[in-house]
Design an enzyme around this catalytic site. Structure first.
Site, PDB file in Angstrom:
ATOM      1  N   HIS A  68      26.239  50.820  37.572  1.00 51.01           N
ATOM      2  CA  HIS A  68      27.565  51.514  38.552  1.00 51.01           C
ATOM      3  C   HIS A  68      28.686  51.825  37.365  1.00 51.01           C
ATOM      4  O   HIS A  68      28.258  51.955  36.288  1.00 51.01           O
ATOM      5  CB  HIS A  68      27.985  50.339  39.297  1.00 51.01           C
ATOM      6  CG  HIS A  68      28.430  48.740  38.581  1.00 51.01           C
ATOM      7  ND1 HIS A  68      29.174  48.902  37.515  1.00 51.01           N
ATOM      8  CD2 HIS A  68      27.609  47.833  38.568  1.00 51.01           C
ATOM      9  CE1 HIS A  68      29.375  47.480  37.047  1.00 51.01           C
ATOM     10  NE2 HIS A  68      28.357  47.134  37.573  1.00 51.01           N
ATOM     11  N   HIS A  98      29.333  50.131  34.119  1.00 50.44           N
ATOM     12  CA  HIS A  98      28.346  50.580  33.018  1.00 50.44           C
ATOM     13  C   HIS A  98      28.486  51.584  32.563  1.00 50.44           C
ATOM     14  O   HIS A  98      28.487  51.772  31.195  1.00 50.44           O
ATOM     15  CB  HIS A  98      27.017  50.467  33.611  1.00 50.44           C
ATOM     16  CG  HIS A  98      26.502  48.924  34.114  1.00 50.44           C
ATOM     17  ND1 HIS A  98      26.451  48.986  35.682  1.00 50.44           N
ATOM     18  CD2 HIS A  98      26.493  47.796  33.468  1.00 50.44           C
ATOM     19  CE1 HIS A  98      25.923  47.669  35.545  1.00 50.44           C
ATOM     20  NE2 HIS A  98      25.754  46.887  34.510  1.00 50.44           N
ATOM     21  N   GLN A 148      35.239  43.761  30.094  1.00 41.47           N
ATOM     22  CA  GLN A 148      36.271  42.821  30.297  1.00 41.47           C
ATOM     23  C   GLN A 148      35.869  41.886  31.674  1.00 41.47           C
ATOM     24  O   GLN A 148      36.289  40.639  31.651  1.00 41.47           O
ATOM     25  CB  GLN A 148      37.482  43.182  30.386  1.00 41.47           C
ATOM     26  CG  GLN A 148      38.660  42.151  30.416  1.00 41.47           C
ATOM     27  CD  GLN A 148      39.853  42.656  30.971  1.00 41.47           C
ATOM     28  OE1 GLN A 148      40.223  43.949  30.770  1.00 41.47           O
ATOM     29  NE2 GLN A 148      40.708  41.921  31.935  1.00 41.47           N
ATOM     30  N   SER A 202      30.481  45.661  40.185  1.00 39.95           N
ATOM     31  CA  SER A 202      29.482  44.466  40.021  1.00 39.95           C
ATOM     32  C   SER A 202      28.189  44.697  40.528  1.00 39.95           C
ATOM     33  O   SER A 202      27.907  45.136  41.779  1.00 39.95           O
ATOM     34  CB  SER A 202      29.969  43.143  40.044  1.00 39.95           C
ATOM     35  OG  SER A 202      28.824  42.076  39.776  1.00 39.95           O
ATOM     36  N   SER A 203      27.016  44.533  39.674  1.00 39.24           N
ATOM     37  CA  SER A 203      25.655  44.976  40.285  1.00 39.24           C
ATOM     38  C   SER A 203      25.477  43.778  41.636  1.00 39.24           C
ATOM     39  O   SER A 203      24.950  44.504  42.452  1.00 39.24           O
ATOM     40  CB  SER A 203      24.648  44.826  39.345  1.00 39.24           C
ATOM     41  OG  SER A 203      24.772  45.228  37.969  1.00 39.24           O
TER      42      SER A 203
HETATM   43  N1  LIG Z   1      33.314  46.669  36.647  1.00 36.20           N
HETATM   44  C1  LIG Z   1      32.902  46.453  35.406  1.00 36.20           C
HETATM   45  N2  LIG Z   1      33.885  47.088  34.405  1.00 36.20           N
HETATM   46  C2  LIG Z   1      33.585  46.958  33.304  1.00 36.20           C
HETATM   47  N3  LIG Z   1      32.278  46.669  32.605  1.00 36.20           N
HETATM   48  C3  LIG Z   1      31.556  46.113  33.417  1.00 36.20           C
HETATM   49  C4  LIG Z   1      31.679  46.039  34.802  1.00 36.20           C
HETATM   50  N4  LIG Z   1      30.760  45.541  35.377  1.00 36.20           N
HETATM   51  C5  LIG Z   1      29.829  45.013  34.267  1.00 36.20           C
HETATM   52  N5  LIG Z   1      30.296  45.329  33.183  1.00 36.20           N
HETATM   53  C6  LIG Z   1      29.660  45.242  31.886  1.00 36.20           C
HETATM   54  O1  LIG Z   1      28.559  46.042  31.811  1.00 36.20           O
HETATM   55  C7  LIG Z   1      27.669  45.138  30.954  1.00 36.20           C
HETATM   56  C8  LIG Z   1      26.341  44.859  31.666  1.00 36.20           C
HETATM   57  O2  LIG Z   1      26.546  43.897  32.844  1.00 36.20           O
HETATM   58  P1  LIG Z   1      25.539  43.577  33.877  1.00 36.20           P
HETATM   59  O3  LIG Z   1      24.458  44.529  33.650  1.00 36.20           O
HETATM   60  O4  LIG Z   1      25.313  42.244  34.232  1.00 36.20           O
HETATM   61  O5  LIG Z   1      26.504  44.135  35.275  1.00 36.20           O
HETATM   62  P2  LIG Z   1      27.322  43.592  36.268  1.00 36.20           P
HETATM   63  O6  LIG Z   1      27.810  44.553  37.247  1.00 36.20           O
HETATM   64  O7  LIG Z   1      28.224  42.489  35.343  1.00 36.20           O
HETATM   65  O8  LIG Z   1      26.192  42.557  36.918  1.00 36.20           O
HETATM   66  P3  LIG Z   1      26.667  41.107  37.519  1.00 36.20           P
HETATM   67  O9  LIG Z   1      26.735  41.696  39.076  1.00 36.20           O
HETATM   68  O10 LIG Z   1      24.965  40.808  37.384  1.00 36.20           O
HETATM   69  O11 LIG Z   1      27.471  40.427  37.141  1.00 36.20           O
HETATM   70  C9  LIG Z   1      28.429  43.821  30.694  1.00 36.20           C
HETATM   71  O12 LIG Z   1      29.089  43.977  29.258  1.00 36.20           O
HETATM   72  C10 LIG Z   1      29.444  43.759  31.520  1.00 36.20           C
HETATM   73  O13 LIG Z   1      30.650  43.090  31.369  1.00 36.20           O
END
Ligand SMILES: Nc1ncnc2c1ncn2[C@@H]1O[C@H](COP(=O)(O)OP(=O)(O)OP(=O)(O)O)[C@@H](O)[C@H]1O
Ligand SMILES: CC(C)(CO)[C@@H](O)C(=O)[O-]
Ligand code: BAL
Length: 355
Positions: free
Chosen positions: A40, A43, A180, A222-223
């Site tokens: 998303h 990332h 963060q 968030s995923s």
């Molecule tokens: N909204 C966001 N803003 C900035 N960085 C993010 C955000 N969401 C995730 N990340 C970062 O992206 C990297 C990969 O995270 P990940 O693939 O687990 O995604 P996620 O959206 O955090 O998934 P989950 O829903 O499992 O927590 C991590 O360093 C995470 O902190």
């Protein structure tokens, strides 16, 4: 069979290393973003930071079994590889660089490689989600993984630190970028790079990128948001960030930690009551925790501490005085979805969070 991709994909450490060796001969810097896929804008924001500062950018997609407890959602974690690869293919950034002749030149950078290892590739000896059954080598950042997220997910950071060590060893990044949104994870990993004397990356080259949010509701991207129903996403999920903001106001007004946390709790309880008093789809909203923690130790702040006291207390290492930072974070269940979020009270730059 892998979906089509304009970016080279490496599924084994050996094939990635062959590519990396050639890159190293050209002495190019490699930026790295570790992900679990279901990509998303959060990332992509990490990806853009990497494109801005590095000759090459590598992203990994790996759903790491070791960080999921046996009762957690490993089996249902969203897996959207074709869409992820499409998003990465359209990711680009125009940057000004110095060319060989020392002149400024504008170039367009795009991701250079996707590291997409299999579970046996990352865990050659196998991996059980049950820690008591695990054998082999694991990385445990002692003393920093049992607070905040670690209270509810006691084996989570062991799984994260282990897989990220492996990813760093495989990818050999010059710089790396974490979000963060997972603040404890990012700070713990920075500590790990220091404790293990890592050179790829060094602790100074682990960058923390501000949380990307939905532009209107401010819900942290968030995923796992993919699990939310429309009603949950619109009416329940944004209350976590709103609760943190209510607590921030109280902190800035000089109220004690306890009072700030209570204000945040109150906002979530009110939202839950309101949602349950209207007819239609029931929304089940349950707070896991909301707490203030010191960024150096993750210790919980004392109940009576105020901002003024916090800022006047001396600490080692730059995070003291005006703007001394506090992590104000929380986790909440909305139906079957566990959401986390945090804000920094004080100056986020004191924690090395990028602007
Ligand atoms: N909204 C966001 N803003 C900035 N960085 C993010 C955000 N969401 C995730 N990340 C970062 O992206 C990297 C990969 O995270 P990940 O693939 O687990 O995604 P996620 O959206 O955090 O998934 P989950 O829903 O499992 O927590 C991590 O360093 C995470 O902190
Ligand atoms: C850092 C990480 C990719 C390790 O699996 C994961 O915890 C995540 O996506 O935040
Ligand atoms: N972004 C954190 C990964 C996890 O919750 O497993």
């Amino acid at each position: 069979m892998l979906p089509p991709s304009t970016i080279p994909i490496f599924t084994s450490v050996a094939s990635y290393r062959e590519w990396r060796r050639k890159v190293a001969e050209g002495k190019q810097s490699v930026g790295f973003v570790a992900t679990m896929g279901a990509l998303h804008e959060g990332h992509l924001s990490l990806g853009r930071r990497s494109l801005a500062a590095n000759d090459l950018t590598v992203l990994s997609i790996f759903v790491n079994p070791a960080q999921f407890a046996p009762h957690e959602d490993l089996a249902t974690y969203p897996r959207t590889l074709p869409h992820d690869l499409e998003l990465l293919s359209s990711l680009s950034l125009s940057v000004e660089i110095k060319n060989g002749a020392g002149q400024l030149e504008r170039v367009t950078r795009t991701p250079s490689a996707v590291f997409l290892p299999t579970v046996p590739e990352m865990y050659p000896a196998g991996i059980s989600q049950d820690v008591s059954e695990q054998k082999g080598t694991f990385v445990d950042v002692k003393g920093y993984g049992h607070q905040m997220e670690g209270r509810t997910r006691p084996t989570f950071f062991r799984g994260v630190a282990t897989v990220v060590t492996k990813l760093f060893n495989a990818v050999e990044p010059t710089r790396t970028y974490f979000g963060q949104k997972d603040i404890q994870q990012a700070l713990l990993l920075r500590r790990m790079t220091r404790d293990l004397l890592l050179s790829h990356p060094t602790p100074e080259n682990l960058f923390i990128v501000p949380t990307a949010r939905d532009s209107s509701s401010k819900l942290a991207l968030s995923s796992r948001n993919a699990y939310l129903t429309d009603n949950e996403r619109e009416h329940a999920a944004p209350s976590l960030y709103a609760a943190l903001q209510a607590g921030r106001q109280a902190w800035d007004a000089g109220e004690s930690k306890e009072s700030c946390v209570q204000r945040a709790y109150a906002l979530i309880s009110e939202t839950a009551e309101k949602l349950n008093s209207v007819s239609g789809e029931k929304v089940d909203l349950k707070l896991d925790y909301i707490e203030m923690n010191a960024p150096e130790s993750f210790d919980v702040l004392g109940a009576t501490v105020t901002r003024q006291q916090w800022e006047s207390e001396a600490v080692q290492g730059g995070n003291s005085g005006d703007g001394r930072a506090v992590i104000f974070s929380g986790a909440m269940w909305v139906g079957r979805t566990r959401l986390i979020d945090n804000i920094i009270l004080g100056n986020p730059r004191n924690l090395g969070i990028m602007e």
